[in-house]
Scaffold this motif. Structure first.
Motif, PDB file in Angstrom:
ATOM      1  N   TYR A 134       0.822  -1.203   0.000  1.00 53.17           N
ATOM      2  CA  TYR A 134       0.000   0.000   0.000  1.00 53.17           C
ATOM      3  C   TYR A 134       0.861   1.260   0.000  1.00 53.17           C
ATOM      4  O   TYR A 134       2.028   1.234   0.377  1.00 53.17           O
ATOM      5  CB  TYR A 134      -0.909   0.014   1.239  1.00 53.17           C
ATOM      6  CG  TYR A 134      -0.127  -0.127   2.538  1.00 53.17           C
ATOM      7  CD1 TYR A 134       0.362   0.988   3.207  1.00 53.17           C
ATOM      8  CD2 TYR A 134       0.133  -1.374   3.074  1.00 53.17           C
ATOM      9  CE1 TYR A 134       1.086   0.859   4.377  1.00 53.17           C
ATOM     10  CE2 TYR A 134       0.852  -1.520   4.249  1.00 53.17           C
ATOM     11  CZ  TYR A 134       1.328  -0.394   4.893  1.00 53.17           C
ATOM     12  OH  TYR A 134       2.061  -0.529   6.048  1.00 53.17           O
ATOM     13  N   CYS A 152      -4.070  -5.161   5.195  1.00 52.78           N
ATOM     14  CA  CYS A 152      -2.728  -5.271   4.633  1.00 52.78           C
ATOM     15  C   CYS A 152      -1.700  -5.703   5.676  1.00 52.78           C
ATOM     16  O   CYS A 152      -0.580  -6.070   5.318  1.00 52.78           O
ATOM     17  CB  CYS A 152      -2.301  -3.938   4.023  1.00 52.78           C
ATOM     18  SG  CYS A 152      -2.342  -2.564   5.195  1.00 52.78           S
ATOM     19  N   TYR A 192      -3.968   0.184  -2.911  1.00 52.10           N
ATOM     20  CA  TYR A 192      -3.555  -1.159  -2.499  1.00 52.10           C
ATOM     21  C   TYR A 192      -3.295  -2.016  -3.724  1.00 52.10           C
ATOM     22  O   TYR A 192      -3.999  -1.908  -4.735  1.00 52.10           O
ATOM     23  CB  TYR A 192      -4.644  -1.844  -1.667  1.00 52.10           C
ATOM     24  CG  TYR A 192      -4.854  -1.268  -0.296  1.00 52.10           C
ATOM     25  CD1 TYR A 192      -4.053  -1.659   0.774  1.00 52.10           C
ATOM     26  CD2 TYR A 192      -5.866  -0.342  -0.063  1.00 52.10           C
ATOM     27  CE1 TYR A 192      -4.256  -1.139   2.049  1.00 52.10           C
ATOM     28  CE2 TYR A 192      -6.073   0.184   1.195  1.00 52.10           C
ATOM     29  CZ  TYR A 192      -5.267  -0.215   2.250  1.00 52.10           C
ATOM     30  OH  TYR A 192      -5.458   0.302   3.502  1.00 52.10           O
TER      31      TYR A 192
END
Length: 217
Positions: A134, A152, A192
């Motif tokens: 990210y 994440c 992302y």
């Protein structure tokens, strides 16, 4: 009678030995080789150490758009200034996932804690695993974008055909208002990208509590 010329010889003289010179040369070669080997080893070690150091540096400073990790809401609370946050989603080649945000853009007060959701679907007929990388844009606001919870942070394993909602809980640090380089900033993009994991950690496929809707914090 003719006398043949004679060459005087020093009976006591001994031929010079060259071995010490050779030994000295060999010693220099060993020293030079040791120094070169040490330099190579140092460079190799530095190359391996550079990766974790770079990651640590990015997390600590927000360099290259790396977001920060927070444990709670900001102490000062939201301020009146608003900012738009856009959400971007990508999947690396070779990963059979459909990945998209439920909202493409929202407007929030700076300092306001917000929960948004991404949805991901494993379109393969087999279990697959991946983890998201990210960043935010502009890259200079990475140090102000604080994430409290994010998918994440952990590896994701999806059963065949499984669909999952994944939350992101974040806020924009109010201290950004004191950074006059960002006075004209109106929009931040959170991006992302999911990458396949070749050797996933074995764990249950059931989604955890972090994947369920709990509303805004």
């Amino acid at each position: 009678m003719d006398h043949e010329p004679t060459i005087s010889q020093d009976v006591g003289a001994k031929p010079a030995k060259r071995e010490p010179t050779k030994r000295r040369g060999l010693g220099r070669d060993v020293v030079v080789a040791s120094i070169c080997g040490g330099v190579v080893a140092l460079m190799v070690g530095a190359s391996y150490a550079a990766v974790p150091f770079y990651n640590w540096f990015c997390r600590a400073t927000g360099f290259n758009g790396t977001t920060q990790v927070a444990t709670s809401a900001p102490a000062t609370g939201p301020i009146a200034r608003k900012i738009s946050v856009r959400f971007d989603s990508n999947v690396a080649p070779g990963l059979p996932w459909k990945f998209e945000p439920e909202q493409s853009e929202i407007e929030v007060n700076i300092g306001q804690v917000v929960t948004v959701f991404y949805t991901v679907t494993n379109q393969a007929a087999r279990t697959t695993s991946a983890q998201a990388a990210y960043n935010v844009a502009p890259l200079t606001v990475g140090s102000y974008f604080q994430k409290i919870n994010c998918f994440c942070f952990t590896e994701q394993t999806m059963a065949p055909g499984e669909k999952r909602e994944m939350p992101v809980v974040f806020y924009v640090d109010p201290s950004i208002a004191d950074d006059h380089d960002n006075d004209g900033l109106n929009t931040i993009t959170l991006s992302y990208t999911f990458y396949p994991v070749k050797d996933p950690v074995v764990k249950p496929l059931a989604s955890g509590e972090g994947d369920r809707r709990k509303g805004n914090l």
